[in-house]
Write a protein that holds these residues in place. Structure first.
Motif, PDB file in Angstrom:
ATOM      1  N   MET A   1      30.396  24.541 108.532  1.00 29.75           N
ATOM      2  CA  MET A   1      30.286  23.351 109.380  1.00 29.75           C
ATOM      3  C   MET A   1      30.177  22.200 108.261  1.00 29.75           C
ATOM      4  SD  MET A   1      27.509  21.997 112.125  1.00 29.75           S
ATOM      5  CE  MET A   1      26.776  23.539 112.507  1.00 29.75           C
ATOM      6  N   GLY A   2      30.724  21.015 108.465  1.00 29.81           N
ATOM      7  CA  GLY A   2      30.816  19.758 107.696  1.00 29.81           C
ATOM      8  C   GLY A   2      29.333  19.153 107.683  1.00 29.81           C
ATOM      9  N   GLU A   3      29.244  18.707 106.679  1.00 26.79           N
ATOM     10  CA  GLU A   3      27.759  17.851 106.487  1.00 26.79           C
ATOM     11  C   GLU A   3      27.543  16.995 107.724  1.00 26.79           C
ATOM     12  OE1 GLU A   3      24.244  17.564 104.483  1.00 26.79           O
ATOM     13  OE2 GLU A   3      25.871  18.839 103.936  1.00 26.79           O
ATOM     14  N   TRP A   4      28.324  16.122 107.902  1.00 29.27           N
ATOM     15  CA  TRP A   4      28.246  15.172 109.097  1.00 29.27           C
ATOM     16  C   TRP A   4      27.952  15.713 110.193  1.00 29.27           C
ATOM     17  CZ3 TRP A   4      30.821  14.582 113.427  1.00 29.27           C
ATOM     18  CH2 TRP A   4      32.060  15.078 113.675  1.00 29.27           C
ATOM     19  N   LYS A   5      28.367  16.894 110.416  1.00 27.54           N
ATOM     20  CA  LYS A   5      28.171  17.745 111.764  1.00 27.54           C
ATOM     21  C   LYS A   5      26.697  18.096 111.557  1.00 27.54           C
ATOM     22  CE  LYS A   5      32.892  19.198 112.945  1.00 27.54           C
ATOM     23  NZ  LYS A   5      33.706  20.478 112.921  1.00 27.54           N
ATOM     24  N   ARG A   6      26.371  19.026 110.562  1.00 26.21           N
ATOM     25  CA  ARG A   6      24.958  19.319 110.360  1.00 26.21           C
ATOM     26  C   ARG A   6      23.923  18.116 110.580  1.00 26.21           C
ATOM     27  NH1 ARG A   6      24.382  22.797 105.456  1.00 26.21           N
ATOM     28  NH2 ARG A   6      26.433  22.749 106.198  1.00 26.21           N
ATOM     29  N   GLU A   7      24.045  17.180 110.177  1.00 27.06           N
ATOM     30  CA  GLU A   7      23.114  15.632 110.224  1.00 27.06           C
ATOM     31  C   GLU A   7      23.148  15.418 111.574  1.00 27.06           C
ATOM     32  OE1 GLU A   7      21.430  14.462 108.125  1.00 27.06           O
ATOM     33  OE2 GLU A   7      22.072  15.805 106.610  1.00 27.06           O
ATOM     34  N   VAL A   8      24.240  15.698 112.429  1.00 26.33           N
ATOM     35  CA  VAL A   8      24.280  15.223 113.987  1.00 26.33           C
ATOM     36  C   VAL A   8      23.386  16.052 114.774  1.00 26.33           C
ATOM     37  CG1 VAL A   8      25.922  14.782 115.902  1.00 26.33           C
ATOM     38  CG2 VAL A   8      26.450  13.717 113.724  1.00 26.33           C
ATOM     39  N   ALA A   9      23.637  17.515 114.379  1.00 24.53           N
ATOM     40  CA  ALA A   9      23.009  18.624 114.939  1.00 24.53           C
ATOM     41  C   ALA A   9      21.476  18.328 114.843  1.00 24.53           C
ATOM     42  CB  ALA A   9      23.629  19.756 114.409  1.00 24.53           C
ATOM     43  N   TRP A  10      20.974  18.111 113.415  1.00 20.83           N
ATOM     44  CA  TRP A  10      19.631  17.807 113.282  1.00 20.83           C
ATOM     45  C   TRP A  10      19.110  16.484 114.174  1.00 20.83           C
ATOM     46  CZ3 TRP A  10      16.193  21.075 111.847  1.00 20.83           C
ATOM     47  CH2 TRP A  10      16.529  21.974 111.302  1.00 20.83           C
ATOM     48  N   LEU A  11      19.861  15.586 114.278  1.00 22.26           N
ATOM     49  CA  LEU A  11      19.603  14.491 114.929  1.00 22.26           C
ATOM     50  C   LEU A  11      19.547  14.680 116.411  1.00 22.26           C
ATOM     51  CD1 LEU A  11      18.795  11.184 115.076  1.00 22.26           C
ATOM     52  CD2 LEU A  11      21.451  11.004 115.319  1.00 22.26           C
ATOM     53  N   VAL A  12      20.284  15.391 116.909  1.00 22.83           N
ATOM     54  CA  VAL A  12      20.117  15.679 118.312  1.00 22.83           C
ATOM     55  C   VAL A  12      19.094  16.670 118.647  1.00 22.83           C
ATOM     56  CG1 VAL A  12      21.243  17.182 120.161  1.00 22.83           C
ATOM     57  CG2 VAL A  12      22.829  15.599 118.929  1.00 22.83           C
ATOM     58  N   VAL A  13      18.787  17.796 117.666  1.00 17.98           N
ATOM     59  CA  VAL A  13      17.448  18.553 117.918  1.00 17.98           C
ATOM     60  C   VAL A  13      16.238  17.567 117.928  1.00 17.98           C
ATOM     61  CG1 VAL A  13      16.282  20.342 116.879  1.00 17.98           C
ATOM     62  CG2 VAL A  13      18.538  20.569 116.899  1.00 17.98           C
ATOM     63  N   ALA A  14      16.348  16.750 117.008  1.00 18.67           N
ATOM     64  CA  ALA A  14      15.159  15.833 116.741  1.00 18.67           C
ATOM     65  C   ALA A  14      14.731  15.231 118.082  1.00 18.67           C
ATOM     66  CB  ALA A  14      15.088  15.060 115.443  1.00 18.67           C
ATOM     67  N   LEU A  15      15.903  14.522 118.817  1.00 18.37           N
ATOM     68  CA  LEU A  15      15.731  13.627 120.082  1.00 18.37           C
ATOM     69  C   LEU A  15      15.290  14.738 121.099  1.00 18.37           C
ATOM     70  CD1 LEU A  15      18.679  11.238 119.568  1.00 18.37           C
ATOM     71  CD2 LEU A  15      16.506  10.657 119.260  1.00 18.37           C
ATOM     72  N   VAL A  16      15.874  15.831 121.139  1.00 16.91           N
ATOM     73  CA  VAL A  16      15.404  16.527 122.288  1.00 16.91           C
ATOM     74  C   VAL A  16      13.954  16.989 121.923  1.00 16.91           C
ATOM     75  CG1 VAL A  16      15.884  18.913 123.099  1.00 16.91           C
ATOM     76  CG2 VAL A  16      17.535  17.566 122.772  1.00 16.91           C
ATOM     77  N   VAL A  17      13.490  17.359 120.902  1.00 15.19           N
ATOM     78  CA  VAL A  17      12.110  17.730 120.673  1.00 15.19           C
ATOM     79  C   VAL A  17      11.368  16.577 121.087  1.00 15.19           C
ATOM     80  CG1 VAL A  17      10.332  18.266 118.948  1.00 15.19           C
ATOM     81  CG2 VAL A  17      12.495  19.420 119.202  1.00 15.19           C
ATOM     82  N   VAL A  18      11.565  15.190 120.570  1.00 11.03           N
ATOM     83  CA  VAL A  18      10.582  14.216 120.989  1.00 11.03           C
ATOM     84  C   VAL A  18      10.734  13.910 122.305  1.00 11.03           C
ATOM     85  CG1 VAL A  18      10.608  11.760 120.804  1.00 11.03           C
ATOM     86  CG2 VAL A  18      10.845  13.174 118.593  1.00 11.03           C
ATOM     87  N   PHE A  19      11.913  13.916 123.000  1.00 11.23           N
ATOM     88  CA  PHE A  19      11.958  13.810 124.434  1.00 11.23           C
ATOM     89  C   PHE A  19      10.790  14.865 125.054  1.00 11.23           C
ATOM     90  CE2 PHE A  19      13.946  14.546 128.733  1.00 11.23           C
ATOM     91  CZ  PHE A  19      13.796  13.578 129.170  1.00 11.23           C
ATOM     92  N   GLY A  20      11.131  16.076 124.887  1.00 12.14           N
ATOM     93  CA  GLY A  20      10.521  17.211 125.475  1.00 12.14           C
ATOM     94  C   GLY A  20       8.982  16.905 125.201  1.00 12.14           C
ATOM     95  N   ILE A  21       8.469  16.422 124.390  1.00 15.52           N
ATOM     96  CA  ILE A  21       7.095  16.457 123.912  1.00 15.52           C
ATOM     97  C   ILE A  21       6.603  15.061 124.760  1.00 15.52           C
ATOM     98  CG2 ILE A  21       5.089  15.142 122.154  1.00 15.52           C
ATOM     99  CD1 ILE A  21       6.771  16.992 119.949  1.00 15.52           C
ATOM    100  N   HIS A  22       7.197  14.107 124.891  1.00 12.59           N
ATOM    101  CA  HIS A  22       7.120  12.908 125.685  1.00 12.59           C
ATOM    102  C   HIS A  22       6.750  13.373 127.187  1.00 12.59           C
ATOM    103  CE1 HIS A  22       6.427   8.906 127.099  1.00 12.59           C
ATOM    104  NE2 HIS A  22       7.393   8.976 128.055  1.00 12.59           N
TER     105      HIS A  22
END
Length: 165
Positions: A1-22
């Protein structure tokens, strides 16, 4: 997987976690706003500007006691007010008794102003012999449970820099 795809995946995971906690906090603490940023110095030295306060929803007047720090919305104010309950009384609103709280910030010398109601400004006579404004129980949304110092300074700075607050 390309570096930018990995960064986007981490960003999406972080947003989902923050939303879930809220969402989880909203459900667990019975309030639409479980976390608020303190925007004034009225509660110093307990809460400072930029502190984040964890709130628990209030559904009944018997959940609030003298000494509790409550959050209420006041007509004409942009932000909810977070102040300490100093006295509890009962007032009549539309002929019905309503619990009413005299509040003020720990850093303020006087009680909050009378709350506007259909019956006019709400006030009670304090044991010290003077009238003070009070907040009806129906305006109280939550009470403070815990403080996270200073972690709200960055969002406050961004809001100020953008001219939003």
């Amino acid at each position: 997987m390309g570096e930018w795809k990995r960064e986007v995946a981490w960003l999406v995971v972080a947003l989902v976690v923050v939303f879930g906690i809220h969402v989880g906090l909203r459900v667990a603490l019975h309030t639409d706003s479980p976390l608020v940023i303190v925007v004034s110095g009225s509660m110093e030295p307990v809460f400072y500007r930029g502190d984040i306060v964890l709130l628990r929803g209030v559904t009944s007047p018997d959940q609030v006691e003298v000494g509790d720090v409550i959050v209420y919305k006041r007509p004409g104010y942009e932000y909810p007010i977070i102040h300490r309950v100093r006295y509890v009384s009962t007032v009549k609103i539309n002929g019905r008794p309503e619990t009413c709280y005299v509040t003020w910030g720990d850093n303020n010398p006087v009680p909050d102003p009378p709350y506007p109601s259909s019956e006019g400004p709400l006030e009670v006579l304090l044991p010290e012999g003077y009238m003070a404004g009070c907040v009806p129980a129906y305006a109280v949304e939550a009470k403070a449970e815990m403080v996270f110092p200073k972690i709200g300074l960055i969002p406050l700075w961004i809001r100020t820099a953008l001219g939003l607050g």
